[in-house]
Motif scaffolding. Structure first.
Motif, PDB file in Angstrom:
ATOM      1  N   ILE A 224      32.835  42.474  58.628  1.00 37.53           N
ATOM      2  CA  ILE A 224      31.923  41.420  58.284  1.00 37.53           C
ATOM      3  C   ILE A 224      31.075  42.445  57.297  1.00 37.53           C
ATOM      4  CG2 ILE A 224      29.572  40.747  59.175  1.00 37.53           C
ATOM      5  CD1 ILE A 224      30.638  40.094  61.753  1.00 37.53           C
ATOM      6  N   VAL A 225      31.039  41.893  56.040  1.00 36.03           N
ATOM      7  CA  VAL A 225      30.324  42.221  55.014  1.00 36.03           C
ATOM      8  C   VAL A 225      28.911  41.537  54.870  1.00 36.03           C
ATOM      9  CG1 VAL A 225      30.372  42.859  52.626  1.00 36.03           C
ATOM     10  CG2 VAL A 225      32.367  43.141  53.885  1.00 36.03           C
ATOM     11  N   PRO A 226      27.674  41.896  55.347  1.00 32.00           N
ATOM     12  CA  PRO A 226      26.493  41.386  54.992  1.00 32.00           C
ATOM     13  C   PRO A 226      26.291  40.784  53.824  1.00 32.00           C
ATOM     14  CG  PRO A 226      26.118  43.189  56.660  1.00 32.00           C
ATOM     15  CD  PRO A 226      27.613  43.306  55.941  1.00 32.00           C
ATOM     16  N   ARG A 227      25.714  39.830  53.452  1.00 31.19           N
ATOM     17  CA  ARG A 227      25.508  39.167  52.381  1.00 31.19           C
ATOM     18  C   ARG A 227      24.706  40.192  51.361  1.00 31.19           C
ATOM     19  NH1 ARG A 227      26.087  34.242  49.684  1.00 31.19           N
ATOM     20  NH2 ARG A 227      24.899  33.864  47.831  1.00 31.19           N
ATOM     21  N   THR A 228      23.762  41.068  51.852  1.00 27.77           N
ATOM     22  CA  THR A 228      22.775  41.832  50.977  1.00 27.77           C
ATOM     23  C   THR A 228      23.797  42.981  50.399  1.00 27.77           C
ATOM     24  OG1 THR A 228      22.209  42.791  53.334  1.00 27.77           O
ATOM     25  CG2 THR A 228      20.904  41.049  52.296  1.00 27.77           C
ATOM     26  N   VAL A 229      24.602  43.370  51.395  1.00 24.87           N
ATOM     27  CA  VAL A 229      25.739  44.299  51.083  1.00 24.87           C
ATOM     28  C   VAL A 229      26.442  43.944  49.954  1.00 24.87           C
ATOM     29  CG1 VAL A 229      27.573  45.975  51.785  1.00 24.87           C
ATOM     30  CG2 VAL A 229      25.594  45.791  53.270  1.00 24.87           C
ATOM     31  N   PHE A 233      27.015  45.447  46.277  1.00 24.33           N
ATOM     32  CA  PHE A 233      28.158  45.802  45.686  1.00 24.33           C
ATOM     33  C   PHE A 233      28.533  45.265  44.409  1.00 24.33           C
ATOM     34  CE2 PHE A 233      32.880  45.001  46.012  1.00 24.33           C
ATOM     35  CZ  PHE A 233      33.463  46.227  45.470  1.00 24.33           C
ATOM     36  N   VAL A 234      28.108  44.095  44.410  1.00 16.77           N
ATOM     37  CA  VAL A 234      28.712  43.338  43.071  1.00 16.77           C
ATOM     38  C   VAL A 234      27.741  43.841  41.866  1.00 16.77           C
ATOM     39  CG1 VAL A 234      28.288  41.270  41.792  1.00 16.77           C
ATOM     40  CG2 VAL A 234      29.410  41.027  44.143  1.00 16.77           C
ATOM     41  N   GLU A 235      26.328  43.867  42.130  1.00 20.35           N
ATOM     42  CA  GLU A 235      25.560  44.674  41.163  1.00 20.35           C
ATOM     43  C   GLU A 235      25.855  45.931  40.847  1.00 20.35           C
ATOM     44  OE1 GLU A 235      22.447  44.538  38.685  1.00 20.35           O
ATOM     45  OE2 GLU A 235      23.005  43.036  39.896  1.00 20.35           O
ATOM     46  N   THR A 236      26.254  46.851  41.918  1.00 23.00           N
ATOM     47  CA  THR A 236      26.787  48.279  41.400  1.00 23.00           C
ATOM     48  C   THR A 236      28.149  48.386  40.570  1.00 23.00           C
ATOM     49  OG1 THR A 236      25.372  49.023  43.513  1.00 23.00           O
ATOM     50  CG2 THR A 236      27.013  50.383  42.501  1.00 23.00           C
ATOM     51  N   TYR A 237      29.115  47.411  40.962  1.00 24.53           N
ATOM     52  CA  TYR A 237      30.277  47.682  40.289  1.00 24.53           C
ATOM     53  C   TYR A 237      30.418  46.349  39.164  1.00 24.53           C
ATOM     54  CZ  TYR A 237      31.320  51.349  43.422  1.00 24.53           C
ATOM     55  OH  TYR A 237      31.217  52.626  44.150  1.00 24.53           O
ATOM     56  N   ALA A 238      29.412  46.026  38.690  1.00 25.71           N
ATOM     57  CA  ALA A 238      29.601  44.917  37.626  1.00 25.71           C
ATOM     58  C   ALA A 238      30.218  45.265  36.553  1.00 25.71           C
ATOM     59  CB  ALA A 238      27.985  44.395  37.489  1.00 25.71           C
ATOM     60  N   GLY A 239      31.120  44.446  36.096  1.00 31.30           N
ATOM     61  CA  GLY A 239      32.040  44.814  34.686  1.00 31.30           C
ATOM     62  C   GLY A 239      33.093  45.620  35.248  1.00 31.30           C
ATOM     63  N   GLU A 241      36.987  45.821  37.174  1.00 34.99           N
ATOM     64  CA  GLU A 241      38.105  44.819  37.450  1.00 34.99           C
ATOM     65  C   GLU A 241      37.900  44.133  38.798  1.00 34.99           C
ATOM     66  OE1 GLU A 241      43.000  44.602  37.657  1.00 34.99           O
ATOM     67  OE2 GLU A 241      42.218  46.307  37.093  1.00 34.99           O
ATOM     68  N   GLY A 242      37.931  42.908  38.925  1.00 33.51           N
ATOM     69  CA  GLY A 242      37.855  42.186  40.457  1.00 33.51           C
ATOM     70  C   GLY A 242      36.655  41.744  40.760  1.00 33.51           C
ATOM     71  N   ILE A 243      35.244  42.078  39.706  1.00 30.29           N
ATOM     72  CA  ILE A 243      33.923  41.877  40.172  1.00 30.29           C
ATOM     73  C   ILE A 243      33.708  40.604  38.810  1.00 30.29           C
ATOM     74  CG2 ILE A 243      31.551  42.254  39.877  1.00 30.29           C
ATOM     75  CD1 ILE A 243      33.366  43.706  42.129  1.00 30.29           C
ATOM     76  N   PRO A 244      33.378  39.359  39.302  1.00 31.23           N
ATOM     77  CA  PRO A 244      33.095  38.321  38.505  1.00 31.23           C
ATOM     78  C   PRO A 244      31.990  38.538  37.408  1.00 31.23           C
ATOM     79  CG  PRO A 244      33.517  37.422  40.744  1.00 31.23           C
ATOM     80  CD  PRO A 244      33.445  38.920  40.804  1.00 31.23           C
ATOM     81  N   ARG A 245      32.220  38.109  36.310  1.00 30.68           N
ATOM     82  CA  ARG A 245      31.232  38.652  35.407  1.00 30.68           C
ATOM     83  C   ARG A 245      30.181  37.372  35.222  1.00 30.68           C
ATOM     84  NH1 ARG A 245      32.734  42.708  31.920  1.00 30.68           N
ATOM     85  NH2 ARG A 245      34.804  43.158  32.334  1.00 30.68           N
ATOM     86  N   ASP A 246      30.661  36.139  35.494  1.00 31.69           N
ATOM     87  CA  ASP A 246      29.748  34.835  35.482  1.00 31.69           C
ATOM     88  C   ASP A 246      28.948  34.459  36.783  1.00 31.69           C
ATOM     89  OD1 ASP A 246      31.329  32.368  36.457  1.00 31.69           O
ATOM     90  OD2 ASP A 246      32.549  34.077  35.984  1.00 31.69           O
ATOM     91  N   GLU A 247      27.719  33.861  36.780  1.00 31.90           N
ATOM     92  CA  GLU A 247      26.898  33.672  37.871  1.00 31.90           C
ATOM     93  C   GLU A 247      27.909  32.609  38.992  1.00 31.90           C
ATOM     94  OE1 GLU A 247      24.024  34.099  40.625  1.00 31.90           O
ATOM     95  OE2 GLU A 247      24.490  35.004  38.447  1.00 31.90           O
ATOM     96  N   ALA A 248      28.360  31.696  38.572  1.00 38.81           N
ATOM     97  CA  ALA A 248      29.154  30.765  39.317  1.00 38.81           C
ATOM     98  C   ALA A 248      30.666  31.728  40.047  1.00 38.81           C
ATOM     99  CB  ALA A 248      30.016  29.663  38.449  1.00 38.81           C
ATOM    100  N   GLY A 249      30.963  32.524  39.112  1.00 42.19           N
ATOM    101  CA  GLY A 249      32.018  33.391  39.775  1.00 42.19           C
ATOM    102  C   GLY A 249      31.562  34.276  40.969  1.00 42.19           C
ATOM    103  N   ARG A 250      30.313  35.058  40.643  1.00 43.75           N
ATOM    104  CA  ARG A 250      29.555  35.607  41.647  1.00 43.75           C
ATOM    105  C   ARG A 250      29.153  34.916  42.809  1.00 43.75           C
ATOM    106  NH1 ARG A 250      25.951  40.235  38.663  1.00 43.75           N
ATOM    107  NH2 ARG A 250      27.405  41.357  37.343  1.00 43.75           N
ATOM    108  N   ARG A 251      28.888  33.764  42.815  1.00 44.02           N
ATOM    109  CA  ARG A 251      28.401  33.082  43.925  1.00 44.02           C
ATOM    110  C   ARG A 251      29.855  32.661  44.766  1.00 44.02           C
ATOM    111  NH1 ARG A 251      25.088  30.103  40.209  1.00 44.02           N
ATOM    112  NH2 ARG A 251      26.635  28.437  40.051  1.00 44.02           N
ATOM    113  N   GLU A 252      30.981  32.299  44.155  1.00 48.40           N
ATOM    114  CA  GLU A 252      31.908  32.173  44.772  1.00 48.40           C
ATOM    115  C   GLU A 252      32.682  33.515  45.504  1.00 48.40           C
ATOM    116  OE1 GLU A 252      36.083  32.577  45.717  1.00 48.40           O
ATOM    117  OE2 GLU A 252      35.237  33.424  43.679  1.00 48.40           O
ATOM    118  N   PHE A 253      32.487  34.697  44.793  1.00 44.76           N
ATOM    119  CA  PHE A 253      32.811  35.955  45.401  1.00 44.76           C
ATOM    120  C   PHE A 253      32.127  36.315  46.533  1.00 44.76           C
ATOM    121  CE2 PHE A 253      32.695  40.570  45.399  1.00 44.76           C
ATOM    122  CZ  PHE A 253      33.642  40.905  45.241  1.00 44.76           C
ATOM    123  N   LEU A 254      30.782  35.924  46.617  1.00 47.03           N
ATOM    124  CA  LEU A 254      30.089  36.240  47.864  1.00 47.03           C
ATOM    125  C   LEU A 254      30.515  35.434  49.048  1.00 47.03           C
ATOM    126  CD1 LEU A 254      26.619  36.693  46.332  1.00 47.03           C
ATOM    127  CD2 LEU A 254      28.095  38.610  46.823  1.00 47.03           C
TER     128      LEU A 254
END
Length: 434
Positions: A224-229, A233-239, A241-254
């Motif tokens: 279980i990865v809590p949503r806040t975590v 994680f996405v914010e820290t490792y933005a940019g 490989e594997g971390i979506p760059r667009d907002e829609a992709g990030r929502r799907e990623f979460l």
């Protein structure tokens, strides 16, 4: 040895059921003297999954099939080459091994709870009470309390639910008082080396961190990865490989499964986030350690006269709350780091069958590391007795499989834990970088 699919390693900074008459009487008296309080809402569940309260520590259960066709289910309390003792229905049955066709582990309580809970209608208070009783019988008192509270919200005058709620409140109260007493002994920072007789245990967060490091992505427990975590994680490792760059992709990623997010954390070596991931139960190898190896060690090696007492020497094992995660993982960590006086690791991960830990459990004539005598020659005191009959003993082979199944190369957990009984001047066990 088990290999995961990711590079990730370098250094990083069931309670037994005791249903006694006095407990029941106390519970009823408490309930008679006080009105039922308003129940707290249960914790939110993820999708269709219903998770056990993390404070519950149900013991592993097994099914024993006899050659006569009879099957028994319960908790194995002890076993040796001649017999197996099984606690079932509040009583202990001792079964000779010659009568046993096979023994198999039942699915974890959390899995069976999820399956049972999923089919109960939201208005079926009677089934909720039955489920709460099933949980109670397995020592999962906190989760049972949640089910009773659900039943009372549906049917506030359900007599069975009210009686069970009173009993659970009394039992949980006694458990919490007992744990508070234990916290003043086992769980205090002072260890045996300080002369206090207290034994330090790993914390729940350290237990969880070991589970994270030991995960094999090909055969992993629920994560279980809590949503806040996940958001951090996405914010820290933005940019990267594997971390979506667009907002829609990030929502799907979460919305992705926890194991998929953890896999990416491993690939990016996001070690600061490992401890924030929750692993619901033991990885397979550590489940084998808990079920088989740990139980035998406590029964055969952790008595007051041996490695469970104040005179244990270099290796002392924790013995209170034997089935708790903290005790099981503390003892694993002690064994994982222990060495012989010449620096040889107690566990040989390169050649598990040659591990001194296992050879100490063999008869001396079959052992590369014969267990020393524990009584003076000529005395009438009983000497140490071997755990295994020989290297072909199924229990020896299962212990070998446990070692072989641990993650390789061995990780450095980075825990701030001082090993009780170890020479402070000795070098730590060497770990290979990942």
């Amino acid at each position: 040895m088990a290999q995961a699919e990711n590079p990730r390693r370098s250094t990083v900074a069931p309670l037994p059921l005791l249903i006694a008459a006095v407990a029941v009487v106390s519970a009823l008296c408490l309930g008679a003297a006080q009105p039922d309080p308003e129940p707290e809402p249960p914790p939110a569940s993820s999708g269709d999954e219903f998770l056990l309260d993390p404070r519950d520590e149900p013991e592993d259960e097994h099914r024993i099939a006899l050659r006569s066709g009879v099957e028994l289910e319960g908790v194995i309390t002890r076993e040796n080459a001649l017999e197996v003792a099984l606690r079932t229905g509040g009583t202990e049955a001792v079964v000779p091994r010659v009568q046993i066709a096979f023994i198999e582990p039942l699915a974890p309580v959390t899995d069976r709870y999820t399956a049972r809970r999923r089919v109960i209608d939201a208005s079926d208070s009677a089934s909720m009470v039955l489920l709460a009783e099933w949980l109670r019988d397995r020592g999962a008192f906190f989760t049972a309390q949640q089910e009773v509270e659900r039943a009372l919200r549906v049917d506030p005058i359900n007599g069975d639910a009210r009686r069970l709620a009173r009993w659970l409140r009394a039992q949980i109260g006694m458990m919490e008082r007992a744990r508070e007493r234990d916290s003043r002994t086992d769980e205090t920072p002072e260890g045996p080396a300080g002369g206090s007789g207290r034994f330090p245990l790993l914390s729940p967060s350290e237990v969880n961190l070991i589970r994270v490091w030991e995960i094999d992505l090909r055969d992993a427990p629920e994560v279980i990865v809590p949503r806040t975590v996940a958001e951090a994680f996405v914010e820290t490792y933005a940019g990267l490989e594997g971390i979506p760059r667009d907002e829609a992709g990030r929502r799907e990623f979460l919305q992705r499964p926890g194991l998929e997010l953890l896999s990416l954390m491993f690939r990016l070596r996001a070690r600061d986030f490992y401890g924030q991931v929750r692993v619901v139960r033991d990885p397979p190898a550590l489940a084998t350690f808990r079920r088989s190896v740990h139980r035998m060690l406590l029964n055969g090696c952790a008595t007051n006269r041996c490695h469970g007492g104040a005179e244990a020497g270099r290796l002392r094992l924790a013995t209170r709350s034997k089935n708790s995660d903290q005790t099981v993982y503390t003892n694993f960590y002690l064994l994982d780091n222990a060495t012989l006086p010449d620096g040889t690791p107690l566990i040989n991960y390169e050649d598990p069958e040659r591990s001194p830990l296992l050879h100490f459990g063999l008869p001396r004539e079959f052992s590369d590391h014969p267990h020393p005598r524990v009584v003076a020659p000529g005395t009438r005191a009983r000497d140490w007795r071997p755990i295994y009959q020989n290297k072909e003993d199924p229990r020896f082979e299962e212990a070998v499989e446990w070692i072989r199944g641990m993650y390789s190369p061995r990780p450095e957990y980075g825990l701030a834990y001082e090993l009780p009984g170890q020479d402070k001047t000795s070098e730590p066990v060497e770990r290979r970088d990942r």
